[in-house]
Design an enzyme around this catalytic site. Structure first.
Site, short mmCIF file in Angstrom:
data_model
loop_
_atom_site.label_atom_id
_atom_site.label_comp_id
_atom_site.label_asym_id
_atom_site.label_seq_id
_atom_site.Cartn_x
_atom_site.Cartn_y
_atom_site.Cartn_z
N GLY A 102 -94.44 -40.71 -100.46
CA GLY A 102 -95.14 -40.58 -99.20
C GLY A 102 -95.42 -39.12 -98.87
N TRP A 103 -94.51 -38.22 -99.27
CA TRP A 103 -94.72 -36.79 -99.06
C TRP A 103 -96.02 -36.34 -99.73
CZ3 TRP A 103 -95.78 -32.16 -101.11
CH2 TRP A 103 -95.42 -31.01 -100.40
N CYS A 222 -89.70 -35.67 -92.95
CA CYS A 222 -89.27 -35.59 -94.34
C CYS A 222 -87.75 -35.62 -94.40
CB CYS A 222 -89.79 -34.29 -94.97
SG CYS A 222 -89.13 -33.96 -96.61
N ASN A 380 -82.88 -39.39 -105.30
CA ASN A 380 -83.91 -38.38 -105.31
C ASN A 380 -83.38 -37.07 -105.88
OD1 ASN A 380 -86.00 -36.61 -104.78
ND2 ASN A 380 -85.86 -36.76 -102.55
N SER A 382 -84.28 -34.08 -105.93
CA SER A 382 -85.35 -33.49 -105.13
C SER A 382 -85.68 -32.04 -105.47
CB SER A 382 -84.98 -33.59 -103.65
OG SER A 382 -85.97 -32.98 -102.86
#
Length: 531
Positions: A102-103, A222, A380, A382
């Site tokens: 989605g980011w 976020c 994630n 990340s």
């Protein structure tokens, strides 16, 4: 008999029924087109990939070394090239998925332009990207099979039966580029009905796994930023139900729901949960609130209070009208989120952490598994983490715990380039290298993903090219840094016309028009320079 031969025979039977009107139809050409278009709908893809994920989950339960992986992608071409590379280097796509972030949709695919990850982008852009990704993956199948068909025709023309048999076996056992996509639905883009409607669109586009987070939709942030606001468990379970109903309505009965908790970094809630009796789910949620005990005389106008065990408790309410959780309750709230999500219909968990630390993740998973033994995570890996700094700190702390001399290092400056060739840096890099293996063995991580790696790789490769091309290197920057590497390393995009479908189109023209076909791949096509 293979499906390819069955299709040839089936089209031949149809041709025989139609008589002379179908004289120009070549049954093998039709069978080839069917093979190149194995999946006719997004729902077929969703069912096929859901079956894959369920099988992979069962295999992980039996052997934690059999974890799965993905990279986040933001365009169909990027996803396609990832799968082509996986097949080229690793020979199989098994246990490799795609992640739809989605980011990245917000940052790269919104008609508003780049946006922060706050669910402000058009919700329809998410299913549109799923459809785009599968369009490109199916085109990768069509292209690769087209190359095999061309080789088969050449072997037949040469009378090479051994080569013909070998190529036919490759066609019969062909492995598709179509793999599962774990797709981010953020916090559902609204109420449960909105969540259900969007989930349907995502499933119809091919998504077999939908990831949803327990933040409030209109304040979504976020996962690695501040200001996150969670919702009570019953609100979140309603959205899990909405996604499940979407799967069931569309016949994907084994669709996968990934429930993400942001509670580790979320210190706020929009609502006080409804509690009907002491110890129920609402009461447990409210027990984490930062409260002060008051008397009835201390009640002020507009105050909201909770009565617990005969006491009046006033939750601390901020100017934003949000309520604050007690500091240090994040991990407890994560564990409760995970247990209630699995009990409420989720299949997998996602715990958003502030750093990549196996022991920290494992402690929470152990607590969840005390209630639900087969609980497992999507995690994630990340780019929001400074992996180098985090693991150098972990390596430093491990050396201190072992009684080793660390006087050569300053823990506050471990990111410094002067440590890049140090023993501590080598220890840290080894921990990074084995993080996925270690996390899956110890912390129940079934699926490792990087949310937005191709955002960073696109920027980095463009920076490299721009620096040289617009500087002193000129055209050499492209030739040496891109094209020559494509040739030497067998990257298919060096023949960009072929990658875009030029040869497939030529073959179709020949199917349709025979010798009259005007084809693009003749001797004057400059793509022949790369043969």
């Amino acid at each position: 008999m293979t499906r390819y031969q069955e299709d040839i025979d089936a089209v031949q039977a149809l041709k025989d029924e139609q008589g002379s009107a179908w004289n120009a139809i070549d049954p093998e050409a039709a069978a080839r087109m069917r093979a190149q278009n194995r999946f006719r709908t997004g729902l077929e893809i969703a069912q096929y990939t859901a079956d894959i994920m369920r099988c992979d989950m069962a295999e992980y339960d039996a052997d934690s070394s059999l974890y799965t992986q993905s990279l986040g992608v933001w365009h169909g071409f990027i996803g396609q090239q990832k799968l082509i590379s996986i097949k080229k280097h690793l020979k199989t796509t098994s246990k490799r998925y795609l992640y739809l972030s989605g980011w990245m949709v917000a940052a790269l695919r919104s008609e508003f332009g780049p946006l922060p990850d706050q669910s402000m982008h058009e919700k329809t852009s998410v299913p549109a990207l799923i459809e785009e990704l599968y369009t490109f993956l199916r085109q990768a199948d069509a292209r690769e099979l087209d190359l095999l068909f061309t080789q088969l025709d050449a072997a037949r023309a040469a009378g090479d039966e051994t080569a013909e048999e070998f190529i036919q076996a490759q066609i019969d056992g062909y492995e598709t580029h179509v793999v599962p996509i774990i797709a981010d639905i953020d916090a559902g883009f609204g109420n449960p009905e909105a969540t259900y409607l969007l989930a349907k669109k995502m499933i119809e586009a091919g998504a077999c796994a939908i990831q949803i987070e327990n933040q409030v939709s209109d304040e979504k942030q976020c996962g690695h930023q501040d200001g996150k606001v969670t919702v009570p468990h019953e609100d979140f379970i309603a959205k899990l139900n909405a996604v499940r109903y979407a799967f069931l309505e569309l016949g994907i009965d084994n669709g996968i729901i990934v429930a993400r908790t942001d509670s580790l970094g979320a210190g706020l809630t929009q609502k006080i949960a409804v509690s009907r009796e002491s110890g129920d789910l609402g009461d447990q949620y409210n027990s984490f609130l930062d409260v002060e005990e008051i008397t009835e005389d201390e009640l002020g106008d507009g105050d909201v209070v909770i009565k617990r065990d005969g006491r009046l408790l006033r939750p601390k309410r901020l100017a934003s009208n949000l309520y604050q959780f007690r500091s240090g309750t994040g991990e407890e709230r994560v564990v409760l989120d995970c247990i209630t999500s699995l009990q409420g219909g989720a299949d997998l968990l996602w715990i958003e952490t502030e750093k990549p630390h196996v022991a920290q993740i494992a402690a929470m998973v152990d607590a969840v598994r005390a209630e639900i033994p087969n609980a497992k995570l999507v995690y994630n890996n990340s780019p929001s983490f400074n992996w180098t700094l985090s693991f150098r700190q972990q390596a430093y702390d491990a050396l201190v715990e072992q009684g080793e001399d660390v006087s050569a290092y300053d823990r506050d400056k471990l990111m410094s380039v002067e440590y890049d060739d140090s023993e501590l840096a080598r220890l840290a890099d080894e921990k990074i290298r084995t993080f996925q293996r270690d996390g899956s063995a110890r912390a129940g991580i079934f699926h490792h993903l990087i949310t937005l790696p191709t955002y960073h790789t696109a920027a980095l490769s463009t920076d490299d090219l721009a620096k040289g091309y617009f500087g002193e290197e000129g055209m050499l920057a492209y030739v040496r840094g891109v094209q020559r590497r494509e040739i030497r390393e067998g990257v298919a995009t060096v023949k960009h016309q072929n990658m875009a479908g030029s040869d497939i189109g030529d073959n179709h023209k020949e199917y349709f028009a025979g010798e009259a076909a005007l084809k693009a791949g003749g001797q004057h096509n400059t793509m022949n320079q790369f043969s």
